[in-house]
Design a protein around this motif. Structure first.
Motif, mmCIF file in Angstrom:
data_model
loop_
_atom_site.group_PDB
_atom_site.id
_atom_site.type_symbol
_atom_site.label_atom_id
_atom_site.label_comp_id
_atom_site.label_asym_id
_atom_site.label_seq_id
_atom_site.Cartn_x
_atom_site.Cartn_y
_atom_site.Cartn_z
ATOM 1 N N ASP A 77 -4.117 6.285 5.724
ATOM 2 C CA ASP A 77 -4.275 7.272 4.818
ATOM 3 C C ASP A 77 -4.737 6.743 3.534
ATOM 4 N N ILE A 78 -5.750 7.357 2.695
ATOM 5 C CA ILE A 78 -6.214 6.672 1.474
ATOM 6 C C ILE A 78 -5.154 6.390 0.573
ATOM 7 N N LYS A 87 0.893 -1.033 -0.136
ATOM 8 C CA LYS A 87 0.044 -0.095 0.025
ATOM 9 C C LYS A 87 1.019 1.183 0.000
ATOM 10 N N VAL A 88 0.709 2.195 -0.844
ATOM 11 C CA VAL A 88 1.548 3.414 -1.163
ATOM 12 C C VAL A 88 0.565 4.479 -0.584
ATOM 13 N N SER A 89 0.789 5.332 0.251
ATOM 14 C CA SER A 89 0.232 6.478 0.493
ATOM 15 C C SER A 89 0.914 7.540 1.156
ATOM 16 N N LYS A 90 0.416 8.718 0.937
ATOM 17 C CA LYS A 90 1.191 9.901 1.561
ATOM 18 C C LYS A 90 1.516 9.815 2.848
ATOM 19 N N ARG A 91 0.825 9.160 3.657
ATOM 20 C CA ARG A 91 1.085 9.040 5.269
ATOM 21 C C ARG A 91 0.989 7.611 5.572
ATOM 22 N N ARG A 92 1.937 6.978 6.165
ATOM 23 C CA ARG A 92 2.091 5.533 6.572
ATOM 24 C C ARG A 92 0.625 4.951 6.992
ATOM 25 N N ASP A 93 0.000 5.639 8.055
ATOM 26 C CA ASP A 93 -1.015 4.958 8.531
ATOM 27 C C ASP A 93 -2.482 5.692 8.196
ATOM 28 N N VAL A 134 5.545 4.088 -9.703
ATOM 29 C CA VAL A 134 5.568 3.476 -8.283
ATOM 30 C C VAL A 134 5.137 1.918 -8.363
ATOM 31 N N LEU A 187 7.021 -1.409 -7.398
ATOM 32 C CA LEU A 187 6.279 -2.573 -6.685
ATOM 33 C C LEU A 187 6.678 -3.793 -7.298
ATOM 34 N N GLY A 227 -1.663 11.871 -6.253
ATOM 35 C CA GLY A 227 -0.229 11.283 -7.093
ATOM 36 C C GLY A 227 -0.560 11.636 -8.453
#
Lengths: 475, 710
Positions: free
Chosen positions: A373-374, A365-371, A451, A455, A443
């Motif tokens: 986040d959408i 899972k890639v998101s702007k914030r680790r926990d 990305v 992955l 993004g």
């Protein structure tokens, strides 16, 4: 039919009357109940300031304390439950609970507004008897935003009391609601069917009714959009929808099984799925959110959907008229937030074969914030490599198209080929043929493609040199 | 006997109330007969209301009244300029005309029996607009110099120049010249703004979330044309603010207006989404910094030219460039501040306003210069350490930068840093170490306090200050206990009510200096009075003998120290980041901050504030961004799901705060400088500099999201 919602609040039986069953628990607590210790910080399930604890006894008699966001819970869902708010938290002799003392003395409160929610998350963790391991502490607190403290004092306070703080609150009232319940007030009717037949009849007769499982998405329509539903059908008490069975190598998950209940099953070969579920939402969200809800909502960034695509899951649908039918996950999504679900059908369960030891199964899972986040991009992959050759492969992505989708060209480029870095490089180059992602402020299209390619490279690296891939929270 | 309490790590006196949920915030006061207000907001950024139809809303269940510009009472709106208000311009007048000045402007207020009814009826108000051209896209706006004279007629120089900066830059052996961008950010305290208004004849009580109760009273009195003493404002607990509670926002007026029309108390609470339209924000800034230096790393030229967004109706300016004029020694300096007037609502001060943004640009540029010179970033700063404030030409009252660099670098282990970018790794993760200097001015404003000693040996101390989280209740109780020689549990401090002695705005890190000095003086006076009249050596005994209360009220104000000294807190921030080369994710692993901030009254609460500032800086560096749609001014991520703020897992495992010993006799009687603001300054540039060190990528536009690093 009744307009009385009966439940246990802070160890006392209460009856809430004269309110809509679609009113949120948060609005009821802060309004009619005048219990303002539970705070409102967003009314969207994002901040945790309204965390309260649902308490029940497991079938073995163990105490289960689940933190939930009161802003996402409709009063109809509370019927028959036991709820604890900060006002009902005590230690021995009526003194503050040890978590409260630890937080106050450890300077884990500044402005104090997020504090009661944090106290309740801490209480749920401590009462559950979990050990004070750093990853668990963070996981337990992940759903509570704080703008003042910088979090460290909170984590430190929790570490001091976790594992040995005695649980002084009495066990929850045993009472629970059995049989169908119908709650009604004003413009809203709230059905809680207790049987599959009852649920299917309601679905047939009222196809426009809101089907409510956990409410982490639907609840927003009430708490945020301020909609007043005419009819809600709460599906969570239908036993078939709560089934969670692992047999003959297949895992069957009832549509109303929460992420919290599912997590213990996502171990071993399914551990990458479990790791992603821990990031998909906080404990408050996982205690409410269901896999059936995620499938039914069919968002292009619904986090479990690419995983189910990779696992080649089957979705079991059921209607009163036609009984059950199985739909392969590949055929389930038909467009942006659209599925094959008929107006009189419900999702009963989803099931899939658990990967074998030796299969390559990964989720990223890639998101702007680790926990919490959408996701910008979510990738899930299942491969079987035998004799150095890729024998089966399913690669699925979220955030790359209008629906969660498989990378079919990339799969073709891998299938039957030697499992090597060069093959992966060739396959990754095909991503642009599978996907033309959109630019948005989460993004750019270019970033998503880059990305997603990385992955795939990471997938190979994990399989060949697992020591090289260190997740951010393992740093 | 009690020991000295100032300087002790005392636990918060209000901690128990907060952890038990008994602290009462603005929206939670129980007022009989309360009705609920919901605000209808404009859906265009600029134009006029062509028609507004509230018939359906008025007929909806439970609706008490619907106010629009067509039926709202005309309000006095006497001139009022509070300290946090912009120097130039006039606040929006609520429901007084058909003009729409920004997206989300209040255009109607629905009052109903319940919140659900008010919210529902608000959706029934039908509005049509005549749109006018305008812009909400800062990239399409030519910035202009602000109005030369403020509304009080004082001249504000938007440009400063010393020496020959352009000539020196042209002649410099080494130069860097780049532009840095910081997007709009919102304070996002966890508590939303809320006001309950209740009239009793011509007297008004407001329960409000504010950082300055007296300013709310003054402004609302001016708006309604009533004496300020008729307005009582109550605000004991503030659930975070960081500047969002400095001004008196439109919903406060609307609550009072609604209550007047409805003839009953009215509550207006903003939703999280409304927090992006109904209160101010840290403005989008664009800053060019050009530095010239000799090969041996002496700054020869510094040009800092910045602009920021503001509204069409007010000229908001923050101290974007101030630090560049004195932080480093440089003979040739030019600064210019401009504004971009747009169809947006007015920005406001947010934690370390000006410094947080300006120093991101300045300290990023200094780091770029260090790289260009091949000089260690700490060493470059040491080579340009000034002997005095070269802008004001005054000595610093105290300046501990050298000590801050030394202790923070030592704690951090800076000497083990390898200079080249991409030279440090942990497995595949790229590791980077960066640092930056921080500063924030010492602010000290007039303040009043009252101390009342009682025969039972307890004391009541009062000042109308605020406590949005730093621990004002606690630190003031400490100061009073310390001066009076009473145990802390025998002293009760009260704040947050206009019935108490007037305090300055709770912002700008000035509360400890100002209110603390007033509390100190009032307690000293009361103590001396009690000891003299009671004929005893300690307060408890004197009060027992006296048998009647002793009261002292004191007003304090700054002397002329600011004419003799340049007074600032200084600090140094060091950060370690790890960047994933495949996914562009950044983790801040360690932050060490050292601060010379004068005397620290409570090291426990001060440390907490600094850690909180660091996490705020992590948010600024890596995630925070209020996206503004350039077509219409809408903020598509106006919620906590998509406006990312740091969560627990983003807190570095090591956050180290060091207070450098400082004894500054000039700043104020308590010798304090404040830590609330400086705690966020320098964090974002330290992280950006560390990311450059890790990756070789210089990101000049915040936030530094994964897409910028791939």
């Amino acid at each position: 039919m009744s307009d009385t919602i009966a439940f246990t609040l802070n160890d006392r039986p209460v009856e809430a009357t004269g309110i809509s069953p679609a009113m949120t628990l948060l609005d009821w607590l802060r309004g009619p109940a005048r219990l303002t210790g539970t705070k409102e910080g967003c009314a969207e399930g994002d901040c945790g300031a309204c965390t309260v604890v649902f308490e029940r006894l497991s079938s073995s008699g163990a105490r289960i304390c689940e933190p939930v966001n009161a802003c996402l819970v409709m009063m109809g869902q509370v019927h028959g439950c036991a709820v604890r708010t900060v006002e009902g938290l005590r230690g021995r002799d009526g003194a503050p609970h040890p978590v409260q003392i630890a937080l106050a003395e450890g300077d884990g409160t500044q402005c104090g507004y997020c504090t009661p929610g944090i106290v309740m998350s801490m209480y749920a963790f401590v009462a559950g008897g979990e050990p004070p391991e750093p990853t668990l502490l963070h996981d337990a607190l992940a759903g509570n935003l704080c703008r003042c403290t910088g979090y460290r004092p909170i984590v430190d306070a929790m570490a001091r009391v976790a594992g040995h703080a005695a649980d002084a609150a009495p066990p929850p009232a045993a009472g629970s609601v059995t049989g169908n319940a119908v709650l009604m007030h004003g413009a809203t009717r709230f059905d809680v069917p207790a049987t599959m037949a009852g649920l299917l009849a309601l679905r047939r007769d009222h196809p426009d009714a809101w089907l409510l499982a956990g409410g982490t998405d639907l609840g927003l329509l009430v708490s945020h959009d301020r909609q007043i539903p005419a009819r809600v059908v709460h599906v969570a008490r239908v036993p078939e929808l709560q089934a969670l069975v692992l047999e003959h190598g297949r895992l069957r998950i009832g549509a109303a099984v929460t992420y919290a209940r599912l997590l213990p099953f996502l171990e071993g070969p399914l551990a990458p799925f479990g790791a992603m579920v821990r990031r998909l939402g906080s404990r408050q969200i996982r205690a409410l959110g269901t896999i059936g809800g995620n499938i039914g909502t069919a968002s292009p960034i619904g986090d479990t959907l690419p995983v189910l695509l990779a696992l080649d899951a089957s979705v079991r649908l059921r209607s009163a008229a036609r009984g059950a039918r199985l739909v392969g996950i590949d055929d389930f999504f038909t467009g942006y937030r659209k599925t094959v679900l008929a107006p009189d059908e419900i999702i009963e369960a989803v099931d899939f074969e658990v990967p074998l030891h030796g299969d390559i199964f990964q989720v990223d899972k890639v998101s702007k914030r680790r926990d919490q986040d959408i996701s910008t991009v979510l990738g899930a992959y299942l491969l079987r490599v035998e004799g150095g050759i890729v024998r089966t492969v399913r690669l699925a992505f979220g955030g790359m198209a209008a629906t969660p989708a498989r990378a079919l060209r990339v799969e073709t480029a891998l299938l039957g080929q030697a499992w090597t870095e060069a093959t992966i490089e060739r396959a990754a180059a095909m991503l642009g043929e599978d996907f033309q992602p959109l630019d948005d402020w989460r993004g750019s299209a270019a970033f998503r493609l880059t990305v997603a390619g990385n992955l795939l490279r990471r997938l190979y690296m994990r399989a060949s040199r697992p020591d090289l891939v260190v997740e951010i929270d393992q740093l | 006997m009690t020991t000295a309490l100032i300087g002790q790590p005392v636990s918060r006196v209000d901690g128990r109330q907060k952890v038990t949920g008994r602290a009462t915030y603005a929206a939670e006061f129980e007022v009989p007969g309360l009705a609920h207000g919901a605000i209808v907001r404009s859906t265009i950024a600029h134009g006029r209301i062509a028609s507004i139809n509230s018939v359906a809303a008025e007929r909806a269940a439970g609706v008490v009244a619907v106010l629009t510009h067509r039926n709202a009472p005309r309000l006095a709106y006497r001139p009022h300029k509070g300290a946090p208000d912009p120097d130039v311009g006039e606040r929006l007048h609520m429901l007084q005309d058909d003009q729409v000045n920004h997206q989300g402007q209040p255009i109607a207020l629905v009052i109903a029996e319940t919140l659900e009814q008010a919210n529902h009826a608000a959706t029934l108000v039908r509005v049509s607009y005549t749109s006018e051209t305008g812009t909400t896209d800062i990239e399409r706006i030519e910035p202009v110099l602000p109005t030369q004279k403020n509304d009080q007629g004082q001249v504000r120089p938007p440009e400063t120049r010393r020496g020959d900066p352009e000539g020196a830059l042209a002649a410099a052996e080494v130069k860097v010249d780049y532009t840095y961008v910081i997007p709009r950010e919102n304070h996002n305290p966890v508590e939303m703004h809320a006001t309950i208004a209740a009239w009793d004849g011509d007297r008004l009580t407001l329960w409000d979330k504010t950082q300055w109760v007296h300013n709310v009273a003054d402004e609302i009195a001016a708006v309604f044309g009533i004496p300020a003493e008729n307005v009582r404002v109550v605000s004991p607990f503030v659930g975070g603010a960081f500047g969002s509670g400095l001004r008196t926002w439109p919903h406060v007026t609307l609550a009072a207006l609604g209550a007047r029309v409805a003839r009953r108390p009215v509550k207006v609470m903003l939703s999280r989404r409304e927090m992006y339209y109904g209160v101010g924000y840290r403005p989008h800034t664009v800053q060019r910094v050009a530095l010239g230096a000799s090969r041996d790393g002496r700054l020869a030229a510094l040009l800092h030219d910045g602009y920021q967004e503001t509204s069409t109706y007010e000229e908001f300016s923050e101290a974007l460039l101030n630090a560049s004029r004195f932080l480093h020694s440089c003979p040739n300096v030019y600064t210019r501040h401009r504004i971009a007037r747009m169809n947006v609502h007015t920005p406001t001060y947010m934690r370390a306003p000006g410094e947080a943004s300006g120093i991101f640009a300045l300290e990023s540029a200094i780091d770029e210069l260090a790289v260009a010179l091949g000089v260690d970033p700490v060493e470059l700063r040491l080579r340009n350490e000034p002997e005095q404030d070269e802008f004001k030409r005054l000595p610093f009252s105290s300046r501990s930068t050298r000590e801050c660099y030394r202790v923070a670098a030592e704690r951090f282990g800076w000497s083990r840093r390898t200079a080249a970018s991409r030279s440090m790794r942990d497995g595949r993760w790229l590791i980077g170490w960066g640092m930056a200097t921080a500063t924030y001015p010492m602010n000290y404003a007039p303040a009043s306090a009252m101390a009342r000693l009682l025969p039972d040996g307890t004391a009541e101390v009062r000042s109308a200050s605020s406590d949005m989280g730093p621990g004002t209740w606690t630190s003031m109780t400490q100061v009073a206990s310390d001066i009076l020689g009473l145990p802390i549990e025998r002293v009760k401090f009260t704040l947050g009510d206009t019935r108490l002695p007037r305090a300055p705005v709770h912002g700008g890190s000035m509360t400890m200096a100002s209110v603390g000095s007033a509390v100190q003086a009032a307690c000293r006076k009361a103590r001396e009075d009690a000891l003299t009249r009671g004929g005893a050596n300690d307060v408890t005994e004197a009060m027992r003998r006296l048998g009647q209360p002793v009261e002292a009220s004191v007003d304090v104000q700054p002397g002329d120290a600011s004419q003799r000294f340049s007074m600032h807190a200084f600090g140094a921030v060091f950060a370690e980041v790890a960047v994933d080369p495949d996914l562009g994710e950044t983790r801040v692993r360690r932050i060490v901050g050292a601060y010379g901030a004068g005397r620290i009254v409570n090291p426990k609460t001060a440390r907490s504030q600094c850690i909180g500032g660091m996490i705020g800086g992590i948010g600024m560096a890596l995630m925070e961004h209020s996206v503004v749609d350039g077509r219409n001014g809408r903020v598509p991520n106006a919620n906590f799901a998509e406006y990312a703020v740091p969560v627990h897992a983003d807190a570095p495992s090591l956050m180290d705060v060091i207070f450098v010993e400082e004894d500054d006799p000039h700043v104020n009687p308590l010798g304090v400088k404040g830590v609330g603001e400086i705690a966020i300054v320098g964090v974002a540039p330290a992280i950006a500099n560390a990311i450059f060190h890790a990756t070789g990528k210089r990101i000049r536009e915040l936030p530094i999201t994964p897409d910028k690093l791939l």
